[in-house]
Design a protein around this motif. Structure first.
Motif, PDB file in Angstrom:
ATOM      1  N   ALA A 151      -2.406  -7.078   5.600  1.00 14.49           N
ATOM      2  CA  ALA A 151      -3.591  -8.031   5.707  1.00 14.49           C
ATOM      3  C   ALA A 151      -3.369  -9.567   5.678  1.00 14.49           C
ATOM      4  O   ALA A 151      -3.769 -10.540   6.370  1.00 14.49           O
ATOM      5  CB  ALA A 151      -4.715  -7.701   4.669  1.00 14.49           C
ATOM      6  N   THR A 173      -5.986  -6.491   9.971  1.00 13.38           N
ATOM      7  CA  THR A 173      -6.377  -4.997   9.833  1.00 13.38           C
ATOM      8  C   THR A 173      -6.892  -4.738  11.446  1.00 13.38           C
ATOM      9  O   THR A 173      -6.022  -3.989  12.153  1.00 13.38           O
ATOM     10  CB  THR A 173      -7.135  -5.077   8.782  1.00 13.38           C
ATOM     11  OG1 THR A 173      -8.305  -5.811   9.054  1.00 13.38           O
ATOM     12  CG2 THR A 173      -6.719  -5.240   7.612  1.00 13.38           C
ATOM     13  N   PRO A 201      -0.268  -0.185  10.392  1.00 16.54           N
ATOM     14  CA  PRO A 201      -0.576  -0.991   9.240  1.00 16.54           C
ATOM     15  C   PRO A 201       0.611  -0.849   7.619  1.00 16.54           C
ATOM     16  O   PRO A 201       1.205   0.235   7.941  1.00 16.54           O
ATOM     17  CB  PRO A 201      -1.909  -0.469   8.429  1.00 16.54           C
ATOM     18  CG  PRO A 201      -1.965   0.789   8.982  1.00 16.54           C
ATOM     19  CD  PRO A 201      -1.214   1.037  10.418  1.00 16.54           C
TER      20      PRO A 201
END
Length: 209
Positions: A151, A173, A201
């Protein structure tokens, strides 16, 4: 089916990859060594390829683009967060003195080691661990590259850069941007956004931040 020659000429030179050292590194590394047996005929396709369990090997253009944007020197030491199948580390190893690479997924770390062993590259050191904390005992680094998206970029990694060193990372994200951060002094960093991207991610500690 695309060949390595076509990859270099069309996918890289045909776009904006102009760094001769990067082009030479992409020429040296055989991408088919890093893809599953049933994908070898697509090894030089202009796309990411699945390597198992929702993991992928990056599109050749992205590998070359990220290497070019780091503006690496032969004497550099680079930290890679997210070894994956080992292909990106192999390309980086043709450009710099030493590559340290961390992979959080155990089976993927094992695959990367097996893939690198198929080459004669001896300047790559890998380990299975959470890359969020970096690899401080081998730093500071001239460059740090992330191949999974947090993030935001961990402060622990920024602090492991040399003054003048750069981090290149996908950040975000739902929407991700490729960001380059340069450490300009002990406590000062310069950040710029290069392009919009889509990476897996970052997991581990990054998920809790």
């Amino acid at each position: 089916m695309s060949t390595k020659k076509r990859m270099i000429e069309d996918q890289l030179k045909g776009r904006d990859i102009t760094d001769e050292d990067v082009l030479d590194a992409m020429q040296q590394v055989d991408r088919e060594l890093f893809v599953p047996e049933d994908k070898k005929d697509r090894a030089y396709d202009d796309s990411p390829l699945p390597i198992g369990k929702s993991q992928t090997i990056s599109q050749p253009y992205i590998v070359a683009y990220m290497a070019q944007e780091l503006n690496l020197e032969e004497s550099d030491t680079v930290l890679e967060i997210g070894t994956g199948c080992g292909y990106n580390a192999a390309v980086l190893s043709r450009l710099v003195k030493k590559v340290y690479s961390i992979e959080i997924i155990e089976w993927l770390s094992k695959m990367a080691k097996e893939n690198i062993e198929k080459t004669d590259y001896d300047n790559i050191e890998m380990k299975h661990d959470d890359g969020y904390e970096g690899w401080s005992e081998n730093g500071p680094f001239d460059a740090i590259q992330l191949t999974a998206a947090p993030a935001e970029i961990p402060e622990t990694l920024k602090k492991q850069l040399k003054i003048g060193g750069k981090i290149l990372a996908p950040v975000g994200t739902t929407s991700q941007k490729l960001v380059r951060i340069e450490r300009v002094s002990e406590d000062e960093y310069k950040e710029e956004t290069l392009l919009m991207v889509r990476f897996v991610p970052m997991t581990g500690q990054a998920e809790n931040k």
